[in-house]
Motif scaffolding. Sequence first.
Motif, short mmCIF file in Angstrom:
data_model
loop_
_atom_site.label_atom_id
_atom_site.label_comp_id
_atom_site.label_asym_id
_atom_site.label_seq_id
_atom_site.Cartn_x
_atom_site.Cartn_y
_atom_site.Cartn_z
N PHE A 103 0.82 -1.21 0.00
CA PHE A 103 0.00 0.00 0.00
C PHE A 103 0.86 1.27 0.00
O PHE A 103 0.55 2.24 -0.69
CB PHE A 103 -0.94 -0.01 1.20
CG PHE A 103 -1.93 -1.14 1.17
CD1 PHE A 103 -2.99 -1.14 0.28
CD2 PHE A 103 -1.79 -2.23 2.01
CE1 PHE A 103 -3.90 -2.18 0.23
CE2 PHE A 103 -2.69 -3.28 1.98
CZ PHE A 103 -3.74 -3.26 1.08
N GLN A 108 -0.88 4.78 -0.80
CA GLN A 108 -2.01 4.54 0.11
C GLN A 108 -1.49 4.20 1.51
O GLN A 108 -1.87 3.21 2.11
CB GLN A 108 -2.89 3.42 -0.43
CG GLN A 108 -3.55 3.74 -1.75
CD GLN A 108 -4.33 2.55 -2.30
OE1 GLN A 108 -3.84 1.43 -2.38
NE2 GLN A 108 -5.57 2.81 -2.70
N ASN A 110 -2.18 5.24 4.28
CA ASN A 110 -3.22 5.13 5.31
C ASN A 110 -3.69 3.70 5.50
O ASN A 110 -4.26 3.36 6.55
CB ASN A 110 -4.41 6.02 4.96
CG ASN A 110 -5.02 5.70 3.61
OD1 ASN A 110 -4.32 5.72 2.60
ND2 ASN A 110 -6.30 5.43 3.58
N ARG A 300 -2.47 10.04 5.38
CA ARG A 300 -1.14 9.75 4.87
C ARG A 300 -0.16 10.81 5.41
O ARG A 300 -0.60 11.87 5.88
CB ARG A 300 -1.15 9.81 3.34
CG ARG A 300 -2.19 8.89 2.68
CD ARG A 300 -2.56 9.39 1.29
NE ARG A 300 -3.18 10.72 1.36
CZ ARG A 300 -3.41 11.51 0.31
NH1 ARG A 300 -3.05 11.10 -0.91
NH2 ARG A 300 -3.96 12.70 0.46
#
Length: 350
Positions: A103, A108, A110, A300
Amino acid sequence: MSRSPTPCAPRQAVLVEPRRFEMREFKPRHPGPGEILLQVKCALSCGTDLKFYRRGHPLFKFPMPFGHEFSGVVAEIGPGVEGFRPGDELMAAPTAPCGKCFFCGRGQENLCAQVIDNMVMGAYADFLLLPAHVVGRNAFRKPAGLPFEEAALLEPLACVVHAQAMARPQSLETGLILGAGAFGLMHALMLKAAGVRRVVVAGRGDNRLRWAAELGADEVIDVRTADVAQKTAALNGGYGPDLVIEATGQVSGWESALRCVRRGGRVVFFGGCAAETSVQLDTRRMHYDGLTLLAPFHFRPVDVRRACELLAQRELGVERIINSRRTLNDLPEVFDLLERGEVLKCAIIP
Protein backbone atom coordinates in the motif's frame (compact mmCIF):
# COMPACT_ATOMS: atom_id res chain seq x y z
CA MET A 1 16.03 21.32 58.45
CA SER A 2 13.38 21.40 55.76
CA ARG A 3 13.41 18.92 52.93
CA SER A 4 12.25 19.40 49.38
CA PRO A 5 8.96 17.63 48.66
CA THR A 6 9.24 14.29 46.90
CA PRO A 7 8.27 14.70 43.23
CA CYS A 8 5.02 13.01 42.24
CA ALA A 9 5.44 9.79 40.29
CA PRO A 10 4.38 9.96 36.63
CA ARG A 11 0.77 8.93 36.04
CA GLN A 12 -0.94 7.11 33.19
CA ALA A 13 -4.68 6.61 32.67
CA VAL A 14 -5.54 2.98 31.92
CA LEU A 15 -8.90 1.78 30.64
CA VAL A 16 -9.28 -1.51 32.51
CA GLU A 17 -12.73 -2.35 31.14
CA PRO A 18 -15.54 -0.43 29.43
CA ARG A 19 -16.40 2.70 31.40
CA ARG A 20 -13.75 2.22 34.10
CA PHE A 21 -10.43 4.04 34.37
CA GLU A 22 -7.56 3.58 36.74
CA MET A 23 -4.95 6.28 37.23
CA ARG A 24 -1.72 4.34 37.68
CA GLU A 25 1.77 5.38 38.59
CA PHE A 26 4.31 4.21 36.02
CA LYS A 27 7.97 4.59 35.20
CA PRO A 28 8.51 5.62 31.59
CA ARG A 29 11.36 3.70 30.01
CA HIS A 30 14.28 5.49 28.43
CA PRO A 31 13.88 5.90 24.67
CA GLY A 32 15.61 3.40 22.43
CA PRO A 33 17.12 4.03 18.99
CA GLY A 34 15.10 6.62 17.07
CA GLU A 35 12.62 7.10 19.94
CA ILE A 36 11.57 10.17 21.94
CA LEU A 37 10.21 10.42 25.45
CA LEU A 38 7.66 13.22 25.44
CA GLN A 39 6.42 15.15 28.45
CA VAL A 40 2.73 15.58 27.61
CA LYS A 41 1.52 19.16 27.83
CA CYS A 42 -1.93 18.57 26.37
CA ALA A 43 -4.03 15.58 25.33
CA LEU A 44 -7.40 15.98 23.62
CA SER A 45 -10.53 13.92 23.98
CA CYS A 46 -11.76 12.24 20.81
CA GLY A 47 -14.87 10.50 19.53
CA THR A 48 -12.80 7.38 18.90
CA ASP A 49 -11.73 7.43 22.54
CA LEU A 50 -15.40 7.64 23.50
CA LYS A 51 -16.09 4.50 21.44
CA PHE A 52 -13.21 2.73 23.21
CA TYR A 53 -14.58 3.91 26.55
CA ARG A 54 -18.06 2.58 25.81
CA ARG A 55 -17.26 -0.81 24.30
CA GLY A 56 -13.53 -1.32 23.82
CA HIS A 57 -12.02 -2.09 20.43
CA PRO A 58 -11.30 -5.42 18.68
CA LEU A 59 -7.70 -4.38 17.95
CA PHE A 60 -6.85 -3.32 21.50
CA LYS A 61 -7.02 -5.44 24.63
CA PHE A 62 -7.87 -4.41 28.18
CA PRO A 63 -6.20 -3.05 30.22
CA MET A 64 -5.09 -0.41 27.72
CA PRO A 65 -3.33 2.96 27.99
CA PHE A 66 -5.64 5.56 26.62
CA GLY A 67 -5.58 8.72 24.48
CA HIS A 68 -3.90 9.45 21.13
CA GLU A 69 -4.14 13.20 20.42
CA PHE A 70 -1.30 15.08 22.10
CA SER A 71 1.50 17.62 22.10
CA GLY A 72 4.34 18.19 24.50
CA VAL A 73 8.00 18.84 25.22
CA VAL A 74 10.86 16.49 24.38
CA ALA A 75 12.13 15.08 27.68
CA GLU A 76 14.72 12.66 26.32
CA ILE A 77 15.88 11.41 22.93
CA GLY A 78 17.18 7.99 21.98
CA PRO A 79 20.30 7.21 19.96
CA GLY A 80 20.13 8.28 16.34
CA VAL A 81 17.35 10.88 16.72
CA GLU A 82 18.00 13.84 14.45
CA GLY A 83 16.10 17.11 14.31
CA PHE A 84 14.92 17.06 17.92
CA ARG A 85 16.61 17.65 21.25
CA PRO A 86 15.45 17.84 24.87
CA GLY A 87 13.37 20.93 25.50
CA ASP A 88 11.93 21.13 21.98
CA GLU A 89 8.18 21.63 21.77
CA LEU A 90 6.72 18.89 19.61
CA MET A 91 3.52 17.93 17.83
CA ALA A 92 2.98 14.51 16.28
CA ALA A 93 0.46 12.09 14.88
CA PRO A 94 0.12 8.79 16.78
CA THR A 95 0.80 6.64 13.71
CA ALA A 96 3.11 6.43 10.71
CA PRO A 97 3.35 3.95 7.81
CA CYS A 98 6.26 1.63 7.10
CA GLY A 99 6.98 3.11 3.67
CA LYS A 100 7.83 -0.31 2.21
CA CYS A 101 4.65 -2.38 1.89
CA PHE A 102 2.25 -2.90 -1.04
CA PHE A 103 0.00 0.00 0.00
CA CYS A 104 2.82 2.42 0.79
CA GLY A 105 4.25 1.73 -2.66
CA ARG A 106 0.97 2.91 -4.18
CA GLY A 107 0.62 6.10 -2.16
CA GLN A 108 -2.01 4.54 0.11
CA GLU A 109 0.01 4.79 3.32
CA ASN A 110 -3.22 5.13 5.31
CA LEU A 111 -3.86 1.43 4.59
CA CYS A 112 -0.43 0.25 5.78
CA ALA A 113 -0.86 -2.47 8.42
CA GLN A 114 1.64 -0.72 10.68
CA VAL A 115 -0.65 2.30 10.97
CA ILE A 116 -3.03 0.64 13.41
CA ASP A 117 -0.91 -2.28 14.60
CA ASN A 118 1.70 0.12 16.02
CA MET A 119 -0.51 3.06 16.97
CA VAL A 120 0.69 5.16 19.90
CA MET A 121 -1.75 5.02 22.79
CA GLY A 122 -1.40 6.45 26.27
CA ALA A 123 -1.54 10.22 25.79
CA TYR A 124 -3.64 10.65 28.93
CA ALA A 125 -0.47 10.60 30.97
CA ASP A 126 2.44 12.71 32.16
CA PHE A 127 4.86 11.09 29.69
CA LEU A 128 4.49 9.29 26.36
CA LEU A 129 7.08 7.28 24.43
CA LEU A 130 7.08 7.97 20.69
CA PRO A 131 8.40 5.09 18.54
CA ALA A 132 10.99 5.58 15.85
CA HIS A 133 8.59 5.24 12.91
CA VAL A 134 6.44 8.11 14.24
CA VAL A 135 9.45 10.28 15.09
CA GLY A 136 10.88 9.74 11.64
CA ARG A 137 7.79 10.54 9.58
CA ASN A 138 5.00 12.27 11.50
CA ALA A 139 6.60 14.36 14.25
CA PHE A 140 7.25 18.11 13.95
CA ARG A 141 8.59 20.95 16.00
CA LYS A 142 5.69 23.00 17.28
CA PRO A 143 5.73 26.60 16.04
CA ALA A 144 6.48 28.95 18.92
CA GLY A 145 3.22 30.87 18.56
CA LEU A 146 0.99 27.79 18.41
CA PRO A 147 -0.53 26.79 21.78
CA PHE A 148 -0.13 23.17 22.87
CA GLU A 149 -3.93 22.72 22.74
CA GLU A 150 -4.06 23.62 19.07
CA ALA A 151 -0.96 21.57 18.26
CA ALA A 152 -2.71 18.50 19.68
CA LEU A 153 -5.31 18.84 16.90
CA LEU A 154 -2.76 17.56 14.38
CA GLU A 155 -4.12 13.99 14.18
CA PRO A 156 -7.86 14.74 13.82
CA LEU A 157 -7.18 17.56 11.38
CA ALA A 158 -5.03 15.21 9.27
CA CYS A 159 -8.02 12.85 9.02
CA VAL A 160 -10.19 15.72 7.78
CA VAL A 161 -7.51 16.90 5.34
CA HIS A 162 -7.27 13.40 3.87
CA ALA A 163 -11.04 13.11 3.45
CA GLN A 164 -11.36 16.49 1.78
CA ALA A 165 -8.43 15.78 -0.52
CA MET A 166 -10.52 12.88 -1.82
CA ALA A 167 -13.74 14.93 -1.91
CA ARG A 168 -12.25 17.91 -3.79
CA PRO A 169 -14.82 20.54 -2.76
CA GLN A 170 -15.40 23.38 -5.22
CA SER A 171 -16.31 27.00 -4.57
CA LEU A 172 -19.56 26.84 -6.58
CA GLU A 173 -20.86 23.88 -4.55
CA THR A 174 -23.22 23.33 -1.67
CA GLY A 175 -21.96 20.98 1.03
CA LEU A 176 -24.02 19.06 3.57
CA ILE A 177 -22.43 17.61 6.70
CA LEU A 178 -24.34 14.97 8.63
CA GLY A 179 -23.21 15.10 12.25
CA ALA A 180 -22.45 18.14 14.40
CA GLY A 181 -19.75 16.62 16.58
CA ALA A 182 -16.12 17.71 16.60
CA PHE A 183 -15.26 16.01 13.30
CA GLY A 184 -18.39 17.29 11.56
CA LEU A 185 -17.63 20.85 12.60
CA MET A 186 -13.99 20.55 11.58
CA HIS A 187 -15.25 19.51 8.15
CA ALA A 188 -17.52 22.58 8.13
CA LEU A 189 -14.59 24.86 8.91
CA MET A 190 -12.51 23.25 6.15
CA LEU A 191 -15.31 23.64 3.60
CA LYS A 192 -15.73 27.29 4.54
CA ALA A 193 -11.98 27.83 4.19
CA ALA A 194 -12.12 26.17 0.74
CA GLY A 195 -14.68 28.77 -0.31
CA VAL A 196 -17.60 26.36 -0.69
CA ARG A 197 -20.63 28.49 -1.52
CA ARG A 198 -22.99 27.12 1.11
CA VAL A 199 -22.29 24.82 4.07
CA VAL A 200 -25.19 23.10 5.84
CA VAL A 201 -24.82 21.05 9.04
CA ALA A 202 -27.47 18.55 10.14
CA GLY A 203 -27.26 17.11 13.63
CA ARG A 204 -28.90 16.64 16.97
CA GLY A 205 -28.47 18.14 20.42
CA ASP A 206 -29.13 21.77 21.29
CA ASN A 207 -25.52 22.45 22.22
CA ARG A 208 -24.07 20.97 19.05
CA LEU A 209 -26.52 22.78 16.80
CA ARG A 210 -25.72 26.05 18.53
CA TRP A 211 -21.99 25.43 18.17
CA ALA A 212 -22.44 24.66 14.45
CA ALA A 213 -24.12 28.02 13.93
CA GLU A 214 -21.47 29.83 15.97
CA LEU A 215 -18.71 28.24 13.91
CA GLY A 216 -20.18 29.62 10.71
CA ALA A 217 -22.54 27.04 9.19
CA ASP A 218 -24.84 28.80 6.70
CA GLU A 219 -27.75 26.63 7.79
CA VAL A 220 -28.31 24.22 10.66
CA ILE A 221 -30.87 21.40 10.52
CA ASP A 222 -32.18 19.64 13.62
CA VAL A 223 -32.61 16.01 12.60
CA ARG A 224 -34.93 15.44 15.56
CA THR A 225 -37.64 17.63 14.06
CA ALA A 226 -36.92 17.77 10.32
CA ASP A 227 -36.78 15.28 7.45
CA VAL A 228 -33.20 15.93 6.33
CA ALA A 229 -33.61 14.49 2.83
CA GLN A 230 -36.75 16.51 2.22
CA LYS A 231 -35.29 19.71 3.62
CA THR A 232 -31.99 19.46 1.76
CA ALA A 233 -33.71 18.65 -1.54
CA ALA A 234 -34.44 22.38 -1.81
CA LEU A 235 -30.75 23.27 -1.70
CA ASN A 236 -28.83 24.22 -4.83
CA GLY A 237 -31.88 25.51 -6.67
CA GLY A 238 -33.78 22.30 -5.98
CA TYR A 239 -31.06 19.87 -7.09
CA GLY A 240 -29.81 19.04 -3.60
CA PRO A 241 -26.27 19.16 -2.17
CA ASP A 242 -23.29 18.52 -4.42
CA LEU A 243 -21.22 17.04 -1.60
CA VAL A 244 -22.44 15.15 1.47
CA ILE A 245 -20.01 14.30 4.26
CA GLU A 246 -21.26 11.68 6.69
CA ALA A 247 -19.68 12.25 10.11
CA THR A 248 -21.93 10.36 12.52
CA GLY A 249 -20.48 6.87 12.19
CA GLN A 250 -24.01 5.45 12.25
CA VAL A 251 -25.66 3.25 9.61
CA SER A 252 -28.63 5.61 9.61
CA GLY A 253 -26.25 8.46 8.75
CA TRP A 254 -24.77 6.54 5.82
CA GLU A 255 -28.25 5.80 4.49
CA SER A 256 -29.31 9.41 4.94
CA ALA A 257 -26.25 10.60 3.01
CA LEU A 258 -27.22 8.42 0.05
CA ARG A 259 -30.75 9.82 0.10
CA CYS A 260 -29.64 13.46 0.29
CA VAL A 261 -26.94 13.78 -2.38
CA ARG A 262 -27.91 15.22 -5.76
CA ARG A 263 -27.62 13.42 -9.08
CA GLY A 264 -23.97 13.41 -10.07
CA GLY A 265 -22.94 14.29 -6.52
CA ARG A 266 -20.39 12.88 -4.11
CA VAL A 267 -20.81 11.17 -0.75
CA VAL A 268 -17.94 10.96 1.72
CA PHE A 269 -18.45 8.21 4.29
CA PHE A 270 -16.15 9.69 6.93
CA GLY A 271 -17.70 8.20 10.08
CA GLY A 272 -16.76 4.59 10.72
CA CYS A 273 -19.67 2.32 11.69
CA ALA A 274 -19.61 -0.64 14.05
CA ALA A 275 -18.28 -3.95 12.73
CA GLU A 276 -20.61 -6.27 10.81
CA THR A 277 -23.09 -3.55 9.87
CA SER A 278 -24.31 -2.84 6.35
CA VAL A 279 -26.39 -0.41 4.31
CA GLN A 280 -28.90 -0.91 1.53
CA LEU A 281 -27.74 0.57 -1.78
CA ASP A 282 -30.24 1.60 -4.44
CA THR A 283 -28.32 0.29 -7.45
CA ARG A 284 -30.54 2.07 -9.95
CA ARG A 285 -29.91 5.43 -8.29
CA MET A 286 -26.21 4.70 -7.95
CA HIS A 287 -25.88 3.90 -11.65
CA TYR A 288 -28.32 6.25 -13.37
CA ASP A 289 -27.68 9.20 -11.06
CA GLY A 290 -23.94 8.86 -11.49
CA LEU A 291 -23.06 8.99 -7.80
CA THR A 292 -19.50 8.94 -6.50
CA LEU A 293 -19.04 7.22 -3.15
CA LEU A 294 -15.83 7.84 -1.19
CA ALA A 295 -14.68 6.14 2.01
CA PRO A 296 -11.58 7.85 3.43
CA PHE A 297 -9.77 6.15 6.30
CA HIS A 298 -7.11 7.68 8.53
CA PHE A 299 -4.43 9.77 6.76
CA ARG A 300 -1.14 9.75 4.87
CA PRO A 301 2.09 11.60 5.78
CA VAL A 302 1.24 14.24 3.17
CA ASP A 303 -2.02 14.90 5.02
CA VAL A 304 -0.20 15.25 8.34
CA ARG A 305 2.20 17.76 6.84
CA ARG A 306 -0.69 19.75 5.38
CA ALA A 307 -2.52 19.71 8.72
CA CYS A 308 0.66 20.95 10.39
CA GLU A 309 0.84 23.84 7.91
CA LEU A 310 -2.80 24.76 8.48
CA LEU A 311 -2.39 24.77 12.26
CA ALA A 312 0.73 26.91 11.99
CA GLN A 313 -1.17 29.45 9.87
CA ARG A 314 -3.92 29.69 12.54
CA GLU A 315 -6.54 30.75 9.99
CA LEU A 316 -9.04 27.86 10.11
CA GLY A 317 -10.36 28.60 13.58
CA VAL A 318 -10.25 24.92 14.56
CA GLU A 319 -9.17 25.88 18.07
CA ARG A 320 -12.81 26.79 18.71
CA ILE A 321 -13.63 23.07 18.64
CA ILE A 322 -11.86 22.80 22.01
CA ASN A 323 -14.46 24.12 24.42
CA SER A 324 -13.54 22.59 27.75
CA ARG A 325 -10.39 22.13 29.83
CA ARG A 326 -9.75 19.66 32.64
CA THR A 327 -6.86 18.01 34.47
CA LEU A 328 -5.71 14.43 34.09
CA ASN A 329 -7.41 13.52 37.37
CA ASP A 330 -10.73 14.74 35.93
CA LEU A 331 -10.77 12.14 33.14
CA PRO A 332 -13.94 10.29 34.34
CA GLU A 333 -15.79 13.62 34.39
CA VAL A 334 -14.54 14.40 30.87
CA PHE A 335 -16.13 11.25 29.46
CA ASP A 336 -19.36 11.93 31.31
CA LEU A 337 -19.46 15.36 29.63
CA LEU A 338 -18.74 13.80 26.23
CA GLU A 339 -21.54 11.25 26.65
CA ARG A 340 -24.00 14.01 27.56
CA GLY A 341 -22.95 16.11 24.57
CA GLU A 342 -21.84 19.00 26.75
CA VAL A 343 -18.41 19.41 25.14
CA LEU A 344 -16.98 18.97 21.66
CA LYS A 345 -13.34 18.43 22.56
CA CYS A 346 -11.78 18.72 25.97
CA ALA A 347 -8.15 19.69 26.53
CA ILE A 348 -6.71 17.52 29.28
CA ILE A 349 -3.76 19.24 30.92
CA PRO A 350 -1.68 16.89 33.07
